[in-house]
Design an enzyme around this catalytic site. Structure first.
Site: not given
Lengths: 352, 352
Positions: A59, A118, A147, A260
């Protein structure tokens, strides 16, 4: 191409950022979350001196407009982090793992949107409205939670602060965006296929989401929960500092584009009056109540798409348990569920 | 137009049907469920002598093909039920209430798909695989349960028969078909609107379901549960003969065409080994297991669309409660959730 001159590198001696515009790097800028990160840095007037967009060799060289500047994507390498104050990483766990040492060695703070760190001891896992103080205890990496977890903890935390929480049972209704921009495109393409009378075939996602839904396709763990469900369990416990919270989740992908929803049953140690819960949630940061029983109007994905708050509603006494409440919530997965939370995390480290 | 001569009327003296082909009337044949009823009467070789299609004055006179016959819709009136053995009613609660007395006075058995009589004492509420014996105790009316309840009880009953059930927490993922054929059409039309960049506006349903979802739009009760949720609570208790079962539900409409899904958390009085539950469900009538953890393959709406069984999968030990199991199910709302169950109810009354 116009580039701001790089700000000279000064090693950080505190967990906060220096009191000057920051050199910011975004890893994974072309993804759904990366694009939202760029938007939010501009919208929220984040103090950016230089903005670097780091990408794979494939990219690199393409350009991106940002805040009146044209920025050329650079190939990520260790030297790219020199002089950078903040790295917003959203290129997936393996990319985050690959560059973490280079980022922290360069003295930058990494706000990582992947699940890589995490649950690591010493890595704060932070929802700014819930556990902001945890952010400052970082050692160079702050993890942005999953999320569904971010959205959920915004609603759970104000209640848990009032009365001890015993058990949470969640069912999710997760949008295509959780699997990235390509999954969102695929949902649209395959929906058109169905409307045209064809047979849809999932490629980005394992099955077609068009007018269909399926249990979250992350790998099943030994306990028969999928990875996404265990992220919710473990991350909620860590963020809320309730390591023993009893928590179960069923994660489901639904044919919605980018917000969500979650049906949440919460058992407390004692009864929790609905009006008190409603009052706490209506005052909770990052939460918006949408409740109009007369017109049956409660949160919907379209209410929160492209917006910051988590919409909560239909807070009611569980008729099956005097100590339990039921509630429903919707939040933009890309925004508060990912990019917004990441930028808010970085804002916690700005000098006041 | 070809019509079979009416079979002479003989009053029924037992709760079962006489041993001859039956005169059958369908009330509401043009709806989504009515159309499926016609299909099933043919598919299942139900012993039909004359088939009457009864409709409002507006629809009377139009014709319908069935099993090689062309049948003209007749306007419903009390005389229309003379000589009829079985009325399959699926034209809504008010139509059912209007004609019940005329139907039973004519000696016909009414299998009613509406919610009008489900909770009435003396009206059996039956899922043939769960409580078939209840059907024979009818006084002219047998009620067909709510769609989500039928699908759920197929999975709950085999487990409750083994070990006492304490509490059930359900979240549903209900298709547009639950609101009828027009809601299904609207979902398709509005999805096309969204794909074309337009702004969808719900008319059949209060809000657009296109790439969106919302809590079930049935009226909220005083306890803040919507009518659909209370149907699940009360009907499950009646069908399973567990009047004190602790039960809570959150009912959600999702942009799926005609199959409902449910995430089900079941607490028992004692631990229930997963393998035992799996074995019971794999042998349960009307249930099909779809479970392939290696490929993450579990029931999806597209698995059951147009099919009879309820698909169950992802049966797992709840990590938040040693006495609880989690499972997931999908079933065709129009078929087993409505029309198939109604025809099976009628079959229970056929002489053996």
């Amino acid at each position: 191409m116009s580039r701001q001159p790089a700000v000279p590198f000064t090693p950080r001696l505190s967990s906060s950022f220096p009191a000057r515009p920051l050199n910011v790097a975004v890893l994974g800028a072309s993804g759904a979350v990366g694009q939202e990160l760029l938007l939010l840095l501009e919208e929220r007037n984040f103090p950016v001196a230089e903005l670097k967009l780091l990408a794979s060799a494939r990219s690199a060289g393409s350009t991106q407009q940002w805040n009146g500047r044209t920025i050329t994507l650079e190939e990520v390498n260790a030297a790219a982090f020199e002089g950078v104050d903040l790295v917003l990483a959203s290129a997936g766990g393996s990319v985050s793992r690959q560059w973490r040492d280079a980022i922290t060695a360069a003295g930058a703070v990494m706000v990582d949107n992947s699940s890589a760190f995490r649950m690591e001891e010493g890595v704060p896992l932070v929802v700014p409205e819930v556990n902001p103080d945890a952010a400052l205890a970082h050692n160079g990496v702050i993890a942005n939670p999953n999320c569904t977890t971010i959205l959920l903890t915004l609603a759970l935390a104000p209640l848990a602060a009032r009365r001890p929480m015993r058990r949470v049972v969640v069912s999710t209704y997760q949008s295509a965006s959780g699997a990235g921009a390509r999954a969102m495109e695929e949902l649209k393409t395959l929906s058109q296929t169905v409307l045209d009378g064809g047979t849809p075939q999932g490629e980005v996602l394992p099955y077609s989401l068009a007018f269909n839904l399926f249990l979250h396709n992350s790998p099943l763990q030994a306990n028969s929960y999928c990875e996404e469900e265990m992220k919710m369990v473990n991350e909620t416990r860590k963020i809320m500092d309730l390591p023993d919270l009893r928590f179960t989740a069923t994660c489901v992908r639904v044919p919605v584009l980018r917000a969500h929803s979650e049906a949440v049953n919460i058992e407390f140690e004692q009864p929790f009056p609905v009006e008190e819960a409603r009052s706490l949630l209506s005052a909770a940061p990052g939460v918006e109540l949408i409740e109009d029983p007369a017109t049956n109007r409660f949160p919907m994905p379209t209410d929160v798409t492209g917006r910051d708050p988590v919409a909560v509603g239909r807070i009611r006494q569980d008729i099956s348990d005097p100590n339990a409440l039921e509630l429903w919530l919707c939040g933009d997965q890309i925004r508060k569920g990912a990019a917004l939370n990441a930028v808010q995390l970085a804002e916690l480290l700005l000098p006041s």
